[in-house]
Design an enzyme around this catalytic site. Structure first.
Site, mmCIF file in Angstrom:
data_model
loop_
_atom_site.group_PDB
_atom_site.id
_atom_site.type_symbol
_atom_site.label_atom_id
_atom_site.label_comp_id
_atom_site.label_asym_id
_atom_site.label_seq_id
_atom_site.Cartn_x
_atom_site.Cartn_y
_atom_site.Cartn_z
ATOM 1 N N ASP A 29 16.043 0.682 12.415
ATOM 2 C CA ASP A 29 15.271 1.898 12.731
ATOM 3 C C ASP A 29 16.118 2.985 13.380
ATOM 4 O O ASP A 29 15.593 3.871 14.057
ATOM 5 C CB ASP A 29 14.056 1.579 13.631
ATOM 6 C CG ASP A 29 13.084 0.625 12.969
ATOM 7 O OD1 ASP A 29 12.937 0.684 11.736
ATOM 8 O OD2 ASP A 29 12.484 -0.196 13.681
ATOM 9 N N LEU B 3 18.763 -5.406 6.317
ATOM 10 C CA LEU B 3 19.946 -5.381 5.446
ATOM 11 C C LEU B 3 21.206 -5.299 6.308
ATOM 12 O O LEU B 3 21.220 -4.649 7.359
ATOM 13 C CB LEU B 3 19.855 -4.185 4.493
ATOM 14 C CG LEU B 3 18.668 -4.239 3.524
ATOM 15 C CD1 LEU B 3 18.446 -2.881 2.855
ATOM 16 C CD2 LEU B 3 18.870 -5.331 2.466
ATOM 17 N N MET C 50 10.464 -6.786 4.474
ATOM 18 C CA MET C 50 10.539 -7.430 5.790
ATOM 19 C C MET C 50 11.908 -8.012 6.156
ATOM 20 O O MET C 50 11.998 -8.823 7.068
ATOM 21 C CB MET C 50 9.477 -8.533 5.881
ATOM 22 C CG MET C 50 8.050 -8.031 5.792
ATOM 23 S SD MET C 50 7.674 -6.797 7.064
ATOM 24 C CE MET C 50 7.627 -7.861 8.506
ATOM 25 N N HIS D 87 8.618 3.568 9.253
ATOM 26 C CA HIS D 87 8.301 2.756 10.429
ATOM 27 C C HIS D 87 7.007 3.297 11.044
ATOM 28 O O HIS D 87 6.872 4.515 11.201
ATOM 29 C CB HIS D 87 9.455 2.820 11.435
ATOM 30 C CG HIS D 87 9.201 1.993 12.643
ATOM 31 N ND1 HIS D 87 9.324 0.613 12.622
ATOM 32 C CD2 HIS D 87 8.762 2.321 13.880
ATOM 33 C CE1 HIS D 87 8.992 0.144 13.810
ATOM 34 N NE2 HIS D 87 8.647 1.146 14.585
ATOM 35 N N ASN E 234 13.443 4.172 4.836
ATOM 36 C CA ASN E 234 12.463 3.217 5.365
ATOM 37 C C ASN E 234 11.347 3.998 6.046
ATOM 38 O O ASN E 234 11.549 5.127 6.475
ATOM 39 C CB ASN E 234 13.131 2.284 6.376
ATOM 40 C CG ASN E 234 12.166 1.231 6.899
ATOM 41 O OD1 ASN E 234 11.402 0.634 6.134
ATOM 42 N ND2 ASN E 234 12.157 1.013 8.201
ATOM 43 N N THR F 197 0.832 -1.218 0.000
ATOM 44 C CA THR F 197 0.000 0.000 0.000
ATOM 45 C C THR F 197 0.861 1.260 0.000
ATOM 46 O O THR F 197 0.479 2.273 -0.588
ATOM 47 C CB THR F 197 -0.979 0.040 1.192
ATOM 48 O OG1 THR F 197 -0.242 0.066 2.413
ATOM 49 C CG2 THR F 197 -1.921 -1.148 1.166
HETATM 50 C C1 GRF Z 1 3.694 -0.600 6.898
HETATM 51 O O1 GRF Z 1 3.033 -0.555 8.130
HETATM 52 C C2 GRF Z 1 5.083 -0.043 7.048
HETATM 53 O O2 GRF Z 1 5.161 0.963 7.999
HETATM 54 C C3 GRF Z 1 5.859 -1.232 7.516
HETATM 55 O O3 GRF Z 1 5.282 -2.339 6.844
HETATM 56 C C4 GRF Z 1 3.949 -2.024 6.446
HETATM 57 C C5 GRF Z 1 3.900 -2.184 4.945
HETATM 58 O O4 GRF Z 1 2.684 -2.182 4.365
HETATM 59 N N1 GRF Z 1 7.265 -1.031 7.311
HETATM 60 P P1 GRF Z 1 2.527 -2.127 2.780
HETATM 61 O O5 GRF Z 1 3.184 -3.372 2.187
HETATM 62 O O6 GRF Z 1 3.157 -0.866 2.274
HETATM 63 O O7 GRF Z 1 1.038 -2.155 2.561
#
Ligand code: GRF
Length: 202
Positions: free
Chosen positions: A153, A96, A93, A112, A110, A16
């Site tokens: 992070d 690195l 997910m 978070h 990134n 998303t």
């Molecule tokens: C999001 O909550 C983002 O903050 C985290 O993983 C989720 C990814 O969702 N790192 P999407 O694949 O972008 O829908």
């Protein structure tokens, strides 16, 4: 005019955030970056379909079968062959390695789903982040876009946006609101900010 910053988006799931970036880019709101490839560490994820629909080339570089060393070698080769200058992690997910991130200082972004330094670091991902915020009882959470370095992070913060927590929130409702009100809003803006700086320095 200097060329747009060649950008790869790395995904592992629904995508998303990728969609928000694609949409904003189509509106002309990310003029400094060009998404040249979407790379997933697994087959069959919906983010790959989103890339296809937007006409963006995509690749799968599998992680599970090979482990991190081989994965990163193949990833680096894919990025190099496309002349990628900036990497955007969007629901990617995997963590690195320090070796990999050292090759792209201030070039990997990134997002978070909390206000760093709260509820972040290793083990804080997905719904766990929102559950931790609710369990702690904070009244404000949000999202943070940051550069990626060797500390999960832990890189320099680029942008943050706060989201108020409702008494009735569950991890699921909070996750959705943080995405809608914060992530999808600030990620495209932060990408433009980082890319415009890279572009100026070219
Ligand atoms: C999001 O909550 C983002 O903050 C985290 O993983 C989720 C990814 O969702 N790192 P999407 O694949 O972008 O829908």
């Amino acid at each position: 005019m200097k060329p747009r910053v060649r950008t790869a988006v790395l995904v592992s799931g629904g995508g998303t955030n990728l969609q928000a970036i694609i949409d904003k880019s189509a509106e002309g709101a990310i003029p400094s970056a060009e998404i040249v490839v979407v790379i997933s560490d697994r087959e069959g994820v919906y983010a790959l379909e989103r890339a296809d629909k937007a006409g963006i080339p995509s690749e799968v570089v599998p992680f599970k079968e090979t482990g991190r060393g081989e994965f990163e070698r193949r990833l680096a080769a894919a990025l190099e062959s496309r002349g990628v200058e900036m990497i955007v992690l969007a629901g990617f997910m995997r963590i690195l390695s320090a070796d990999f991130t050292a090759h792209y200082p201030n070039r990997i972004l990134n997002i978070h789903p909390s206000l760093i330094p709260s509820f972040c670091g290793e083990g804080f991902y997905g719904l766990k982040v929102h559950k931790a915020a609710l369990d702690y009882g904070v009244k404000v959470t949000g999202a943070t876009v940051h550069f990626v370095n060797e500390i999960p992070d832990g890189g320099r913060i680029i942008m943050q946006k706060a989201v108020y927590i409702d008494d009735n929130d569950t991890p699921e409702t909070l996750q959705k609101r943080v995405m809608r009100e914060a992530e999808w809003v600030i990620y495209p803006e932060a990408i433009e900010k980082a890319a415009s700086e890279i572009r100026r320095s070219k």
